[in-house]
Scaffold this motif. Structure first.
Motif, PDB file in Angstrom:
ATOM      1  N   ARG A 121       0.837  -1.211   0.000  1.00 36.85           N
ATOM      2  CA  ARG A 121       0.000   0.000   0.000  1.00 36.85           C
ATOM      3  C   ARG A 121       0.866   1.253   0.000  1.00 36.85           C
ATOM      4  N   MET A 122       1.989   1.199   0.722  1.00 34.47           N
ATOM      5  CA  MET A 122       2.905   2.343   0.739  1.00 34.47           C
ATOM      6  C   MET A 122       3.503   2.575  -0.657  1.00 34.47           C
ATOM      7  N   TRP A 123       3.877   1.494  -1.357  1.00 38.44           N
ATOM      8  CA  TRP A 123       4.410   1.641  -2.714  1.00 38.44           C
ATOM      9  C   TRP A 123       3.338   2.170  -3.668  1.00 38.44           C
ATOM     10  N   GLY A 124       2.088   1.744  -3.466  1.00 35.65           N
ATOM     11  CA  GLY A 124       0.991   2.276  -4.273  1.00 35.65           C
ATOM     12  C   GLY A 124       0.828   3.771  -4.054  1.00 35.65           C
ATOM     13  N   LEU A 125       0.906   4.184  -2.799  1.00 32.84           N
ATOM     14  CA  LEU A 125       0.840   5.604  -2.453  1.00 32.84           C
ATOM     15  C   LEU A 125       1.972   6.367  -3.130  1.00 32.84           C
ATOM     16  N   LEU A 126       3.184   5.829  -3.073  1.00 28.62           N
ATOM     17  CA  LEU A 126       4.335   6.488  -3.699  1.00 28.62           C
ATOM     18  C   LEU A 126       4.187   6.574  -5.214  1.00 28.62           C
ATOM     19  N   ALA A 127       3.587   5.559  -5.815  1.00 33.25           N
ATOM     20  CA  ALA A 127       3.385   5.589  -7.272  1.00 33.25           C
ATOM     21  C   ALA A 127       2.511   6.772  -7.663  1.00 33.25           C
ATOM     22  N   HIS A 128       1.514   7.083  -6.841  1.00 34.17           N
ATOM     23  CA  HIS A 128       0.616   8.192  -7.157  1.00 34.17           C
ATOM     24  C   HIS A 128       1.195   9.556  -6.768  1.00 34.17           C
ATOM     25  N   PRO A 187       6.807  14.205 -15.077  1.00 31.50           N
ATOM     26  CA  PRO A 187       5.957  13.660 -14.019  1.00 31.50           C
ATOM     27  C   PRO A 187       5.680  12.166 -14.141  1.00 31.50           C
ATOM     28  N   PHE A 188       5.830  11.606 -15.333  1.00 32.68           N
ATOM     29  CA  PHE A 188       5.577  10.178 -15.525  1.00 32.68           C
ATOM     30  C   PHE A 188       6.747   9.305 -15.085  1.00 32.68           C
ATOM     31  N   LEU A 189       7.884   9.917 -14.779  1.00 29.19           N
ATOM     32  CA  LEU A 189       9.093   9.167 -14.456  1.00 29.19           C
ATOM     33  C   LEU A 189       8.962   8.358 -13.157  1.00 29.19           C
ATOM     34  N   GLY A 190       8.364   8.926 -12.121  1.00 29.22           N
ATOM     35  CA  GLY A 190       8.219   8.224 -10.848  1.00 29.22           C
ATOM     36  C   GLY A 190       7.391   6.954 -10.962  1.00 29.22           C
ATOM     37  N   PRO A 191       6.150   7.036 -11.506  1.00 31.80           N
ATOM     38  CA  PRO A 191       5.367   5.814 -11.664  1.00 31.80           C
ATOM     39  C   PRO A 191       6.027   4.790 -12.592  1.00 31.80           C
ATOM     40  N   LEU A 192       6.727   5.277 -13.618  1.00 30.39           N
ATOM     41  CA  LEU A 192       7.406   4.378 -14.547  1.00 30.39           C
ATOM     42  C   LEU A 192       8.491   3.582 -13.827  1.00 30.39           C
ATOM     43  N   ILE A 193       9.291   4.251 -13.021  1.00 28.12           N
ATOM     44  CA  ILE A 193      10.364   3.570 -12.290  1.00 28.12           C
ATOM     45  C   ILE A 193       9.780   2.560 -11.302  1.00 28.12           C
ATOM     46  N   GLU A 210      -1.581   2.525 -13.368  1.00 30.31           N
ATOM     47  CA  GLU A 210      -2.676   3.497 -13.361  1.00 30.31           C
ATOM     48  C   GLU A 210      -2.130   4.918 -13.243  1.00 30.31           C
ATOM     49  N   ALA A 211      -1.174   5.130 -12.342  1.00 31.25           N
ATOM     50  CA  ALA A 211      -0.563   6.451 -12.177  1.00 31.25           C
ATOM     51  C   ALA A 211       0.203   6.856 -13.442  1.00 31.25           C
ATOM     52  N   LEU A 212       0.895   5.907 -14.042  1.00 35.61           N
ATOM     53  CA  LEU A 212       1.647   6.185 -15.266  1.00 35.61           C
ATOM     54  C   LEU A 212       0.710   6.589 -16.406  1.00 35.61           C
ATOM     55  N   ASN A 213      -0.365   5.847 -16.593  1.00 28.59           N
ATOM     56  CA  ASN A 213      -1.339   6.189 -17.633  1.00 28.59           C
ATOM     57  C   ASN A 213      -1.939   7.572 -17.408  1.00 28.59           C
ATOM     58  N   PHE A 214      -2.258   7.885 -16.155  1.00 27.60           N
ATOM     59  CA  PHE A 214      -2.832   9.195 -15.857  1.00 27.60           C
ATOM     60  C   PHE A 214      -1.824  10.306 -16.156  1.00 27.60           C
ATOM     61  N   GLN A 215      -0.579  10.114 -15.774  1.00 28.48           N
ATOM     62  CA  GLN A 215       0.425  11.156 -16.005  1.00 28.48           C
ATOM     63  C   GLN A 215       0.706  11.348 -17.493  1.00 28.48           C
ATOM     64  N   ILE A 216       0.641  10.269 -18.275  1.00 26.77           N
ATOM     65  CA  ILE A 216       0.802  10.409 -19.727  1.00 26.77           C
ATOM     66  C   ILE A 216      -0.383  11.194 -20.297  1.00 26.77           C
ATOM     67  N   ALA A 217      -1.587  10.900 -19.821  1.00 30.71           N
ATOM     68  CA  ALA A 217      -2.771  11.637 -20.283  1.00 30.71           C
ATOM     69  C   ALA A 217      -2.681  13.110 -19.897  1.00 30.71           C
ATOM     70  N   VAL A 218      -2.202  13.412 -18.700  1.00 26.23           N
ATOM     71  CA  VAL A 218      -2.036  14.806 -18.262  1.00 26.23           C
ATOM     72  C   VAL A 218      -0.985  15.496 -19.129  1.00 26.23           C
ATOM     73  N   LEU A 219       0.108  14.809 -19.425  1.00 29.14           N
ATOM     74  CA  LEU A 219       1.149  15.385 -20.275  1.00 29.14           C
ATOM     75  C   LEU A 219       0.588  15.722 -21.658  1.00 29.14           C
ATOM     76  N   THR A 231      -9.129   9.354 -18.031  1.00 28.61           N
ATOM     77  CA  THR A 231      -7.773   9.011 -18.469  1.00 28.61           C
ATOM     78  C   THR A 231      -7.834   7.925 -19.525  1.00 28.61           C
ATOM     79  N   LEU A 232      -6.808   7.881 -20.306  1.00 27.00           N
ATOM     80  CA  LEU A 232      -6.640   6.851 -21.339  1.00 27.00           C
ATOM     81  C   LEU A 232      -5.701   5.790 -20.789  1.00 27.00           C
ATOM     82  N   ARG A 233      -5.978   4.567 -21.091  1.00 23.44           N
ATOM     83  CA  ARG A 233      -5.139   3.471 -20.595  1.00 23.44           C
ATOM     84  C   ARG A 233      -4.184   3.062 -21.732  1.00 23.44           C
ATOM     85  N   PHE A 234      -3.035   3.714 -21.793  1.00 20.17           N
ATOM     86  CA  PHE A 234      -2.041   3.437 -22.825  1.00 20.17           C
ATOM     87  C   PHE A 234      -1.309   2.120 -22.537  1.00 20.17           C
ATOM     88  N   ILE A 235      -0.980   1.923 -21.276  1.00 17.53           N
ATOM     89  CA  ILE A 235      -0.269   0.727 -20.831  1.00 17.53           C
ATOM     90  C   ILE A 235      -1.275  -0.182 -20.153  1.00 17.53           C
TER      91      ILE A 235
END
Length: 124
Positions: A22-29, A41-47, A65-74, A119-123
């Motif tokens: 759950r902590m890693w999920g929090l950090l991803a977001h 901004p997509f770098l953190g969720p990607l890593i 989910e965080a990565l897809n959202f950040q790509i959509a925001v970008l 959001t779009l689900r690219f990944i």
């Protein structure tokens, strides 16, 4: 019988995350807030997704989910920056991204498999 807050068509996930997951999920977001200073901004969720995706289905799901959202925001930021009227919308996109990221982090910390709206689900 499903819990009162679940819709009848929804089924509870078969995997319940540990506190560490759950902590890693929090950090991803929340990691996009830190990486935004670098303009990526997509770098953190990607890593997090690349490192932790094989360790936990919850971490993999939330990082994707965080990565897809950040790509959509970008993409939204790039489209807004291309027009004069869009430039006026940039603060709205930024505030929305901040609010949704914080909401997602709080839900992930509870162990909820959070889904961003709009959001779009690219990944996949």
């Amino acid at each position: 019988m499903a819990s009162p807050e679940m819709k009848p068509s929804e089924t509870p996930p078969s995997y319940l995350p540990s506190s560490d997951e759950r902590m890693w999920g929090l950090l991803a977001h929340l990691s996009p807030l830190i990486a935004s200073g670098m303009g990526l901004p997509f770098l953190g969720p990607l890593i997090i997704w690349l490192i932790k995706k094989d360790e936990s289905p919850f971490i993999a799901d939330q990082a994707k989910e965080a990565l897809n959202f950040q790509i959509a925001v970008l993409l939204a930021v790039m489209i807004c920056a291309a027009t004069v009227i869009g430039i006026l919308l940039l603060p709205i996109v930024a505030v929305g991204a901040l609010i949704y990221s914080i909401m997602a982090a709080m839900e992930a910390n509870k162990g909820v498999y959070y889904r961003y709206p709009y959001t779009l689900r690219f990944i996949k």
